[in-house]
Design an enzyme around this catalytic site. Structure first.
Site, PDB file in Angstrom:
ATOM      1  N   LYS A 177       1.372   4.321  -2.941  1.00 51.18           N
ATOM      2  CA  LYS A 177       1.166   5.740  -2.680  1.00 51.18           C
ATOM      3  C   LYS A 177       2.440   6.550  -2.921  1.00 51.18           C
ATOM      4  CE  LYS A 177      -3.189   5.509  -1.667  1.00 51.18           C
ATOM      5  NZ  LYS A 177      -4.197   6.098  -2.585  1.00 51.18           N
TER       6      LYS A 177
ATOM      7  N   TYR B 192       0.837  -1.210   0.000  1.00 48.53           N
ATOM      8  CA  TYR B 192       0.000   0.000   0.000  1.00 48.53           C
ATOM      9  C   TYR B 192       0.869   1.255   0.000  1.00 48.53           C
ATOM     10  CZ  TYR B 192      -3.431   3.474   1.477  1.00 48.53           C
ATOM     11  OH  TYR B 192      -4.229   4.594   1.552  1.00 48.53           O
TER      12      TYR B 192
END
Length: 244
Positions: free
Chosen positions: A153, A149
């Site tokens: 990002k 994750y």
């Protein structure tokens, strides 16, 4: 701050719930023509009940071709919020290939896909525009169980800078908003353990998690002409988490 999006067509992805939903409702309130995208039909149906002025697209952004077709069918788009994202939380040693593919497809690849279509149309029409990519403080600070994750990002933040550099000559601005934990269904689910949540809150200067409207405030600012000289930037909505 007096902001109006009257006459602007605005696409918001991941608009069925959480930050995306709040963003769609706010932009419609500010007189924008909002096209809300989600893969979950029932969420879109409830959104339209809440605000009948909002238009909807039901498509899974992980599907490259279906998404391209769906977006091209609602052009022109003047402003874009790339909010759709998923979180697969696992330790680095437990990362699976399918997890990697799934999260990068949604969190990064879909942003490229959708932004290409919108930007190309803006350039063809010779119209200025603004794109806001919803990132995370996980792009800036290492957090356990967020190997994939956080990587998506961080990649999104760099993609944003390159987009800003290349699209700037066409007067298309591209920025990110990087929130800490937000009190959405996903945020509360991921941080439901009180002990785990307290550990993170202790690192936040304001000693609390963000409310959805506080993230939307930053998105609205970056979409508007009030930020006309801002591109390639990141606004951290983190209560001071990244100051340490």
């Amino acid at each position: 701050m007096n902001i109006s999006f009257e006459g602007k067509r605005i696409l918001v992805t991941g608009a069925g719930q959480g930050i995306g939903r709040e963003t769609a409702l706010r932009l419609s309130k500010f007189r924008g023509t909002v096209i809300a995208l989600s893969k979950t039909k029932k969420n879109l149906e409830s959104l339209v009940i809440e605000d009948p002025k909002i238009h909807t697209i039901c498509v899974d952004v992980a599907n490259w071709d279906a998404t391209r077709t769906a977006i091209k069918n609602v052009l022109p788009i003047d402003l874009l919020v790339n909010n759709a994202a998923i979180a697969i939380l696992t330790s680095f040693l437990d990362v699976k290939p399918q997890d990697f593919d799934q999260i990068f497809n949604v969190n990064l690849k879909s942003v490229i896909n959708i932004s290409q279509i919108v930007a190309e149309d803006l350039i063809e029409r010779q119209v200025s525009g603004s794109i806001v990519n919803v990132s995370s403080v996980a792009a800036l600070v290492a957090i356990k169980e967020r190997a994939i994750y956080g990587s998506t990002k961080a990649a999104l933040d760099m993609l944003t800078k390159v987009m800003a550099l290349e699209l700037g000559p066409h007067n298309i601005r591209v920025n990110t908003v990087n929130p800490t934990v937000v009190k959405t269904a996903m945020g509360q689910s991921n941080w439901s353990d009180p002990e785990k949540a307290a550990t993170l809150r202790a690192k936040i200067a304001l000693d609390r998690f963000a409310e959805p409207h506080e993230v939307v405030d930053a998105i609205v600012f970056l979409l508007s002409d009030k930020s006309s000289m801002t591109t390639g930037a990141a606004i951290t909505v983190d209560g001071g988490y990244t100051t340490q």
